[in-house]
Design a protein around this motif. Structure first.
Motif, mmCIF file in Angstrom:
data_model
loop_
_atom_site.group_PDB
_atom_site.id
_atom_site.type_symbol
_atom_site.label_atom_id
_atom_site.label_comp_id
_atom_site.label_asym_id
_atom_site.label_seq_id
_atom_site.Cartn_x
_atom_site.Cartn_y
_atom_site.Cartn_z
ATOM 1 N N LEU A 20 -4.827 -5.109 -6.016
ATOM 2 C CA LEU A 20 -4.085 -5.018 -4.761
ATOM 3 C C LEU A 20 -4.576 -3.830 -3.933
ATOM 4 C CD1 LEU A 20 -1.872 -5.953 -2.851
ATOM 5 C CD2 LEU A 20 -0.247 -4.560 -4.152
ATOM 6 N N LEU A 21 -4.808 -2.685 -4.585
ATOM 7 C CA LEU A 21 -5.319 -1.517 -3.861
ATOM 8 C C LEU A 21 -6.662 -1.832 -3.213
ATOM 9 C CD1 LEU A 21 -4.517 1.527 -6.173
ATOM 10 C CD2 LEU A 21 -3.597 1.093 -3.897
ATOM 11 N N ARG A 22 -7.536 -2.492 -3.945
ATOM 12 C CA ARG A 22 -8.848 -2.848 -3.383
ATOM 13 C C ARG A 22 -8.686 -3.745 -2.164
ATOM 14 N NH1 ARG A 22 -12.386 -6.617 -7.042
ATOM 15 N NH2 ARG A 22 -10.695 -8.022 -6.407
ATOM 16 N N PHE A 25 6.657 -18.221 -1.596
ATOM 17 C CA PHE A 25 6.722 -17.812 -2.995
ATOM 18 C C PHE A 25 6.551 -16.301 -3.046
ATOM 19 C CE2 PHE A 25 5.333 -22.187 -3.125
ATOM 20 C CZ PHE A 25 5.912 -22.725 -4.261
ATOM 21 N N GLY A 26 7.500 -15.608 -3.718
ATOM 22 C CA GLY A 26 7.448 -14.158 -3.772
ATOM 23 C C GLY A 26 7.264 -13.629 -5.183
ATOM 24 N N PHE A 27 6.341 -12.669 -5.325
ATOM 25 C CA PHE A 27 6.068 -12.009 -6.594
ATOM 26 C C PHE A 27 6.223 -10.502 -6.384
ATOM 27 C CE2 PHE A 27 3.600 -15.865 -6.246
ATOM 28 C CZ PHE A 27 3.774 -16.495 -7.473
ATOM 29 N N THR A 28 7.007 -9.843 -7.218
ATOM 30 C CA THR A 28 7.265 -8.412 -7.073
ATOM 31 C C THR A 28 6.432 -7.630 -8.084
ATOM 32 O OG1 THR A 28 9.521 -8.873 -6.337
ATOM 33 C CG2 THR A 28 9.050 -6.636 -7.063
ATOM 34 N N LEU A 29 5.677 -6.649 -7.583
ATOM 35 C CA LEU A 29 4.853 -5.815 -8.457
ATOM 36 C C LEU A 29 5.518 -4.488 -8.786
ATOM 37 C CD1 LEU A 29 2.761 -7.936 -7.456
ATOM 38 C CD2 LEU A 29 1.075 -6.094 -7.448
ATOM 39 N N ARG A 30 6.367 -3.991 -7.871
ATOM 40 C CA ARG A 30 7.066 -2.735 -8.093
ATOM 41 C C ARG A 30 8.453 -2.812 -7.471
ATOM 42 N NH1 ARG A 30 3.163 -1.776 -10.639
ATOM 43 N NH2 ARG A 30 2.050 0.197 -10.981
ATOM 44 N N GLY A 31 9.404 -2.130 -8.106
ATOM 45 C CA GLY A 31 10.727 -1.989 -7.523
ATOM 46 C C GLY A 31 11.555 -3.253 -7.583
ATOM 47 N N LYS A 32 12.494 -3.333 -6.650
ATOM 48 C CA LYS A 32 13.423 -4.454 -6.584
ATOM 49 C C LYS A 32 13.637 -4.819 -5.122
ATOM 50 C CE LYS A 32 18.177 -5.748 -7.870
ATOM 51 N NZ LYS A 32 19.429 -5.281 -8.545
ATOM 52 N N LYS A 33 13.512 -6.097 -4.827
ATOM 53 C CA LYS A 33 13.712 -6.573 -3.467
ATOM 54 C C LYS A 33 14.718 -7.707 -3.477
ATOM 55 C CE LYS A 33 11.346 -8.395 0.610
ATOM 56 N NZ LYS A 33 10.038 -8.618 1.266
ATOM 57 N N ARG A 34 15.708 -7.596 -2.609
ATOM 58 C CA ARG A 34 16.676 -8.677 -2.414
ATOM 59 C C ARG A 34 16.279 -9.484 -1.178
ATOM 60 N NH1 ARG A 34 20.271 -4.501 -3.427
ATOM 61 N NH2 ARG A 34 20.620 -4.301 -1.182
ATOM 62 N N VAL A 36 7.182 -3.416 -3.866
ATOM 63 C CA VAL A 36 5.885 -4.005 -3.523
ATOM 64 C C VAL A 36 5.962 -5.486 -3.838
ATOM 65 C CG1 VAL A 36 3.407 -4.034 -3.954
ATOM 66 C CG2 VAL A 36 4.664 -1.868 -4.058
ATOM 67 N N ASN A 37 5.843 -6.294 -2.817
ATOM 68 C CA ASN A 37 5.867 -7.747 -2.984
ATOM 69 C C ASN A 37 4.566 -8.361 -2.490
ATOM 70 O OD1 ASN A 37 8.950 -7.350 -3.135
ATOM 71 N ND2 ASN A 37 8.638 -9.535 -3.580
ATOM 72 N N VAL A 38 4.093 -9.360 -3.208
ATOM 73 C CA VAL A 38 2.980 -10.194 -2.746
ATOM 74 C C VAL A 38 3.532 -11.603 -2.594
ATOM 75 C CG1 VAL A 38 0.700 -11.117 -3.252
ATOM 76 C CG2 VAL A 38 1.245 -8.739 -3.832
ATOM 77 N N ASN A 39 3.317 -12.180 -1.429
ATOM 78 C CA ASN A 39 3.887 -13.486 -1.099
ATOM 79 C C ASN A 39 2.787 -14.478 -0.765
ATOM 80 O OD1 ASN A 39 6.693 -12.324 -0.915
ATOM 81 N ND2 ASN A 39 5.695 -11.203 0.743
ATOM 82 N N ILE A 40 3.008 -15.730 -1.141
ATOM 83 C CA ILE A 40 2.116 -16.815 -0.731
ATOM 84 C C ILE A 40 2.958 -17.774 0.099
ATOM 85 C CG2 ILE A 40 0.583 -18.665 -1.453
ATOM 86 C CD1 ILE A 40 0.011 -17.063 -3.977
ATOM 87 N N LEU A 84 -1.915 2.684 -7.744
ATOM 88 C CA LEU A 84 -0.853 2.142 -6.907
ATOM 89 C C LEU A 84 0.345 3.081 -6.845
ATOM 90 C CD1 LEU A 84 0.236 -0.223 -5.220
ATOM 91 C CD2 LEU A 84 1.036 -1.275 -7.345
ATOM 92 N N ASP A 85 0.761 3.630 -7.991
ATOM 93 C CA ASP A 85 1.926 4.517 -7.988
ATOM 94 C C ASP A 85 1.660 5.789 -7.199
ATOM 95 O OD1 ASP A 85 3.608 2.835 -9.500
ATOM 96 O OD2 ASP A 85 2.654 3.477 -11.355
ATOM 97 N N ALA A 86 0.433 6.322 -7.294
ATOM 98 C CA ALA A 86 0.093 7.533 -6.534
ATOM 99 C C ALA A 86 0.118 7.248 -5.032
ATOM 100 C CB ALA A 86 -1.280 8.031 -6.959
ATOM 101 N N TYR A 87 -0.375 6.088 -4.636
ATOM 102 C CA TYR A 87 -0.344 5.693 -3.225
ATOM 103 C C TYR A 87 1.088 5.573 -2.727
ATOM 104 C CZ TYR A 87 0.061 1.931 0.289
ATOM 105 O OH TYR A 87 0.441 1.155 1.354
ATOM 106 N N LEU A 88 1.933 4.877 -3.486
ATOM 107 C CA LEU A 88 3.324 4.695 -3.070
ATOM 108 C C LEU A 88 4.054 6.033 -3.002
ATOM 109 C CD1 LEU A 88 4.199 1.572 -5.254
ATOM 110 C CD2 LEU A 88 3.521 1.602 -2.839
ATOM 111 N N ALA A 89 3.826 6.901 -3.992
ATOM 112 C CA ALA A 89 4.501 8.212 -4.016
ATOM 113 C C ALA A 89 4.072 9.062 -2.825
ATOM 114 C CB ALA A 89 4.198 8.927 -5.322
#
Length: 421
Positions: A39-41, A163-172, A227-231, A86-91
């Motif tokens: 994802l970072l790339r 379609f939603g896929f979560t890589l970090r955290g929580k999203k409602r 962090v969500n990735v959606n199709i 990814l965590d360093a970028y988000l932080a």
């Protein structure tokens, strides 16, 4: 067991959820399979306009702070070279924005990253296999990153199944069916009165969310960065757009020819003919009319076919798979089309042969043995190149190898190199 579980999931999804009902699974057999570094790339590639495919508006990047779109100075919201992961970028971004809500939305990631292109096409192929449906519009893979009380545009409709896929955290995700539209405040973050009417989908790592294309929806991640990735499968398209886009390209090409030293006497005469009966029309429009009058049906049909193949062979993604390095296919190799690849060909009006796959089209000189070889590949046959070359006209050999070179770079082929004798 995994294959059987996936098969059961897709059959139930096709009969119950696809374009009918939203879905929220805390654990899903359908996985994106995307590593943090991938994802970072993709985000780094998206940040550089030089990586954008020619003629494409993808990827698109939208950054918001406290619900307002930021038109400039957005570079620090994307991964920087010093971000170790990814965590360093988000932080880093969240520390900088600690007093503000923020979000980064990047659509069209598949236009610059082959891995994400493959992931999106695989899901699109699965949807088609089980539901029989292809998106009327485009298929898109995007990411939505941030910490925010609600999506900046508020409650809205995308006209895209998601379609939603979560890589970090929580999203409602709060979603409402279209028939509740008159009870749900739209294009506003003030939707508290309709919260009790919503279906609530919860995205966490390992989960899957889905909502149909006409659902009203809004996202929330107020407490921590998600962090969500959606199709997304867009359902709206202009039926005339394919022809208009193709003809527009032909007009642009012909205008360039007319403006240069290579303009033919026939072209000049055509413009003069139009001018004689349309003197009140501006000169650029007269030139365009003359160009249209000079185009043959075959030329237009060829370009329309090429634009259509960009969608057909990409599973709806609408751009070619980002190419890998050009590596010649060995002359003793056995080659076959990958099982998930669509391969088409067409004899063009100018006498060349067009070969389309993975959202790309290659045009080469025509030869009947080349056409037969491409047909065999398209039908799933394996070509043993050493034997094929022995039986073929020498003129056909470099043509096929030129085609295989490109098909290999677009990841359309399985290549088995035979050992030397």
């Amino acid at each position: 067991m995994a294959d059987a579980e996936l098969d059961r999931f897709w059959k139930e999804f096709a009969s119950r959820n696809w374009e009918r009902e939203p879905l929220s699974l805390p654990s899903s057999p359908v996985r994106l399979g995307l590593a943090d570094w991938q994802l970072l790339r993709a985000l780094r590639l998206a940040a550089d306009p030089a990586n954008r495919p020619r003629g494409s508006s993808l990827p698109r990047i939208v950054v918001t702070v406290d619900g307002r779109t930021q038109p400039i100075d957005t570079g620090h919201f994307l991964p920087l070279p010093d971000d170790s992961g990814l965590d360093a970028y988000l932080a880093r971004v969240d520390t900088r924005m600690r007093k503000h809500e923020w979000s980064v939305a990047v659509s069209g990631l598949h236009a610059v990253d082959g891995v994400l292109w493959d992931r999106a096409k695989r899901l699109a192929d699965d949807v088609h296999r089980y539901t029989g449906s292809r998106a009327a519009g485009r298929v898109d893979i995007d990411t939505f990153i941030g910490r925010y009380t609600s999506t900046n545009v508020g409650v809205h409709v995308d006209h895209a199944g998601n379609f939603g896929f979560t890589l970090r955290g929580k999203k409602r995700l709060l979603t409402w069916p279209p028939e509740r539209g008159d009870q749900v405040p739209q294009h506003t973050a003030d939707y508290a009165s309709a919260r009790g009417l919503a279906d609530v989908l919860v995205g966490v790592p390992g989960a899957l969310t889905y909502f149909p294309s006409e659902q009203l929806h809004v996202g929330e991640s107020p407490d921590a960065v998600a962090v969500n990735v959606n199709i997304a499968f867009f359902t709206r398209s202009d039926p005339a757009a394919l022809v208009l886009e193709a003809v527009g390209g032909l007009l642009g090409r012909a205008r360039g020819d007319l403006a240069g030293s290579g303009a033919s006497a026939a072209s000049v005469a055509s413009v003069a003919s139009v001018a004689s009966v349309a003197g009140s029309i501006p000169a650029p429009a007269r030139a365009a009319l003359a160009t249209l009058a000079g185009l043959t049906g075959g030329e237009i049909a060829d370009v329309v076919w090429e634009h259509h193949m960009r969608t057909v062979t990409s599973g709806g993604l609408g751009v070619g798979r980002p190419a890998e390095a050009l590596v010649p296919v060995g002359r003793r190799a056995g080659v076959r089309k990958r099982t998930d690849v669509e391969l088409r060909q067409r004899l063009l009006a100018d006498g060349r042969r067009a070969v389309a796959t993975q959202g790309h089209t290659l045009k080469v000189a025509d030869h009947p043995q080349l056409a037969a070889a491409v047909t065999a590949l398209a039908e799933g046959d394996t070509l043993g190149l050493a034997d094929w070359e022995r039986r073929s006209d020498p003129a056909a050999v470099p043509l096929l190898h030129a085609v295989l070179l490109r098909l290999s770079s677009w990841r359309a082929l399985d290549v088995r190199e035979d050992p030397a004798p």
